[in-house]
Scaffold this motif. Sequence first.
Motif, PDB file in Angstrom:
ATOM      1  N   ILE A   1      11.881   5.740  -6.443  1.00 26.65           N
ATOM      2  CA  ILE A   1      12.520   5.951  -5.139  1.00 26.65           C
ATOM      3  C   ILE A   1      14.005   5.662  -5.323  1.00 26.65           C
ATOM      4  CG2 ILE A   1      12.580   5.220  -2.714  1.00 26.65           C
ATOM      5  CD1 ILE A   1       9.699   4.092  -3.193  1.00 26.65           C
TER       6      ILE A   1
ATOM      7  N   PHE B   1       0.843  -1.204   0.000  1.00 24.76           N
ATOM      8  CA  PHE B   1       0.000   0.000   0.000  1.00 24.76           C
ATOM      9  C   PHE B   1       0.883   1.260   0.000  1.00 24.76           C
ATOM     10  CE2 PHE B   1      -2.006   3.436   2.371  1.00 24.76           C
ATOM     11  CZ  PHE B   1      -3.207   3.580   1.687  1.00 24.76           C
ATOM     12  N   VAL B   2       1.905   1.241   0.859  1.00 26.16           N
ATOM     13  CA  VAL B   2       2.805   2.401   0.934  1.00 26.16           C
ATOM     14  C   VAL B   2       3.546   2.574  -0.397  1.00 26.16           C
ATOM     15  CG1 VAL B   2       4.852   3.372   2.073  1.00 26.16           C
ATOM     16  CG2 VAL B   2       3.120   2.224   3.425  1.00 26.16           C
ATOM     17  N   TYR B   3       4.071   1.450  -0.917  1.00 24.15           N
ATOM     18  CA  TYR B   3       4.857   1.527  -2.156  1.00 24.15           C
ATOM     19  C   TYR B   3       4.012   2.031  -3.326  1.00 24.15           C
ATOM     20  CZ  TYR B   3       8.024   0.340  -5.905  1.00 24.15           C
ATOM     21  OH  TYR B   3       8.839   0.423  -7.013  1.00 24.15           O
TER      22      TYR B   3
ATOM     23  N   HIS C   1       0.605   8.346  -6.037  1.00 20.93           N
ATOM     24  CA  HIS C   1      -0.602   9.089  -5.678  1.00 20.93           C
ATOM     25  C   HIS C   1      -0.354  10.581  -5.444  1.00 20.93           C
ATOM     26  CE1 HIS C   1      -2.578   5.091  -4.240  1.00 20.93           C
ATOM     27  NE2 HIS C   1      -2.371   5.145  -5.528  1.00 20.93           N
ATOM     28  N   SER C   2       0.806  11.057  -5.842  1.00 24.68           N
ATOM     29  CA  SER C   2       1.087  12.485  -5.653  1.00 24.68           C
ATOM     30  C   SER C   2       0.314  13.303  -6.695  1.00 24.68           C
ATOM     31  CB  SER C   2       2.583  12.753  -5.787  1.00 24.68           C
ATOM     32  OG  SER C   2       3.021  12.374  -7.070  1.00 24.68           O
ATOM     33  N   THR C   3       0.061  14.567  -6.340  1.00 24.72           N
ATOM     34  CA  THR C   3      -0.660  15.455  -7.262  1.00 24.72           C
ATOM     35  C   THR C   3       0.281  15.878  -8.384  1.00 24.72           C
ATOM     36  OG1 THR C   3      -1.762  16.302  -5.310  1.00 24.72           O
ATOM     37  CG2 THR C   3      -2.036  17.584  -7.350  1.00 24.72           C
TER      38      THR C   3
ATOM     39  N   SER D   1       1.474   3.870  -3.205  1.00 26.49           N
ATOM     40  CA  SER D   1       1.049   5.266  -3.046  1.00 26.49           C
ATOM     41  C   SER D   1       2.111   6.257  -3.520  1.00 26.49           C
ATOM     42  CB  SER D   1       0.617   5.559  -1.612  1.00 26.49           C
ATOM     43  OG  SER D   1       1.669   5.317  -0.725  1.00 26.49           O
ATOM     44  N   LYS D   2       3.253   5.758  -3.960  1.00 24.68           N
ATOM     45  CA  LYS D   2       4.254   6.656  -4.559  1.00 24.68           C
ATOM     46  C   LYS D   2       3.669   7.347  -5.794  1.00 24.68           C
ATOM     47  CE  LYS D   2       6.695   3.202  -7.379  1.00 24.68           C
ATOM     48  NZ  LYS D   2       6.561   3.669  -8.745  1.00 24.68           N
TER      49      LYS D   2
ATOM     50  N   HIS E   1      13.342  10.702  -3.523  1.00 27.04           N
ATOM     51  CA  HIS E   1      12.587  10.199  -4.667  1.00 27.04           C
ATOM     52  C   HIS E   1      12.443  11.275  -5.737  1.00 27.04           C
ATOM     53  CE1 HIS E   1       9.337  12.531  -3.023  1.00 27.04           C
ATOM     54  NE2 HIS E   1       8.409  11.998  -3.792  1.00 27.04           N
TER      55      HIS E   1
ATOM     56  N   THR F   1       7.292   7.857 -11.000  1.00 27.04           N
ATOM     57  CA  THR F   1       7.955   8.104  -9.715  1.00 27.04           C
ATOM     58  C   THR F   1       8.950   6.997  -9.408  1.00 27.04           C
ATOM     59  OG1 THR F   1       5.914   9.115  -8.954  1.00 27.04           O
ATOM     60  CG2 THR F   1       7.540   8.580  -7.271  1.00 27.04           C
TER      61      THR F   1
END
Lengths: 409, 254
Positions: free
Chosen positions: A79, A26-28, A33-35, A30-31, A62, A77
């Motif tokens: 990292i 979920f965290v990965y 999910h930035s605007t 969400s990379k 990142h 995106t």
Amino acid sequence: MKKIKKHIAIIIFFISLFIMISLLTFVYVSKDHSTFYLKDHKGDRSVLNDITVQGELRDAYHTVHFTIENNKVTKNTKIYSYPISDPTNRSWFRWMETTLDGVDYEILGEGEFDIYRNRRKTSDVPQGWSHVKTDIHPSSAVNQVELGLGLAQVGESIYFTVPTTSAYVGNNHIYEIEFVDPSQRISRTDGFTEQRVIATYSLEQNGDSTSKTIDVLGLQGVGDHLALIKREGNDLVIREFHTDGEEVGGTILDNFFLDVETRLPYTAYLNEADNIITLSFSHKRDEFKVVNIEFAHGEGFEIIDVVDVTFEGELDENHRLVEMFYKNNKLYVANTLKDMTDERNFIYSIGRPIQFFLHVYEGNELLYQGEIVTDMNDDLIRFQTAPFSAGGVGYDYHEHRNFVHISFK
Amino acid sequence: MKGFYRLVNIESIKMLKVVLLLCIASMATQLLLLNRELNNFTSHSMIERFENTYVASGAIVIFLLSILLFCVYFLLTIYSHYWGSKSIYTYLTLPIKREAVYFSKLTAFLLCIMPLFATQLMTIFIGYELVVWKIANVTEGPWMNNGLFLSFIRSESLQILFPLTLNGIVSTWSIIIALATGLYYGILCERSRQYWGFLLIITAIVIILYVISDRMGSPLYGYSNWYITSVSLFILSSFFIWHGMKIVKRGAIA
């Protein structure tokens, strides 16, 4: 119950593993999910059809690579495996540094110069050192010049001329620079190879008070030619040299510096495909006078456009970013501005939001203004909310996102 | 294999109660600490990034403490074989291979440490929601979009515990495996009086401390290659397993 107890270890293990994998996934995920979108402020974004804009929004941890092509924004995106040391890509010694074809160069000295290639190991190109002896000397007090502007590239070759103020007299040269392994250098002259002089031009009239003074502003490679950029009196003068040193022509913009608000140094941008150099001179605060020069084989240099660039807002001096590109009679400008429309009271000026704009000018008319909306201002949250009693908030540039590597095609 | 599976289960059941207790205590204490940190928050307070609030609350220390307590408990479970019932003799005479005896304890340790990490991850998620809820309640001020993701990549402690990159994952697991095998090997060395083994354990500790300080360091100074340090830890772990198994097989720990 007995059956569960018999396998309890493996059950607990798999439950834990499932929790960990699903939460970390979920965290990965969400990379992404930035605007990140393009918002039109003025005009029709179809004017961007002719070009492709690329760049990065990154901090030390990142990066978001983005491309604007056919009016559409795509992003990717990544990292970093190892956080990077200099996410801002800021040149701390701008007057003595330049980047040509992705390779960094540093120029140090006065009278004699050391030129270093890739000294900070920012690319895979082998490191190099070169030493240049000159035939110029100051006749009066010398102001700072931007030495980096004296370095140019044509094909694989690097050329150099010494940018000078009108305080210098003597003969200046255009050199073809040969680099040697810097580890061979023991003293300044050990391993020294005399650099090949391909052209010479005189600065003697600087000693003559009746003649126009000469400032050598810089050298630019365009196509397979070199453009020597000078200020002679109030005129902007472009001299054209072939790489074998033959002077083949040039062009002049009369009285360009008559307006005392037009200041040196300049910044040069290149449209390689169309052989257009764009020279941007500061003009008043946060304004630019932009000279666009086209090089055509057989016809030499021609000044095709001078554009006055003005912005509605203040340039962000903390992370000054202005990139320009000239194509099909339009000047494309990517730059960051402080958002002066935000009416909040910012105790710390650094907390004021930054906006990243794309501007398109035709002549002096602003055809289009679009903003790439991102979350970069979220990183300023502490500066935006810290009370005066906080007594100052530390700024770590590794943890703030900024736009870098903006390029046009 | 069946014997090994059964032994792992027996060993795990022994530890599970304590592990689950540690999980609950760790989560509850961390959330209480985080809540206490947020109690002072007013509409005029500076809004901190989640990772800074989390670290400032001291919650991360509680997690490290729970890992430490688990390691101590693991030590006690092994030493308990020598006290009272002297069940170590029973273990060594079981009709199963002694390798299975060795690996059952190590596997049980690794299996039981997993719930601690899973709980920690859940605590961070709940903690993040707690912070967001509190800020939204007290102030209309800004908050960070995608703040949890940014915390995971920007916070040094979260990067070490729950890395999102391959080199980080390899490095973290090399540390966990070296800790588990090193701890167990230390007990075996002490029991078999082969004290020279502690030199290698100290080497592993030095490497682990070096890796942690390297990964906690500022990006400004660059990093060492985490794969190289991971390989050195894996090599040491392999030695701990090989030699530890040899000690158990010889029965030198009785």
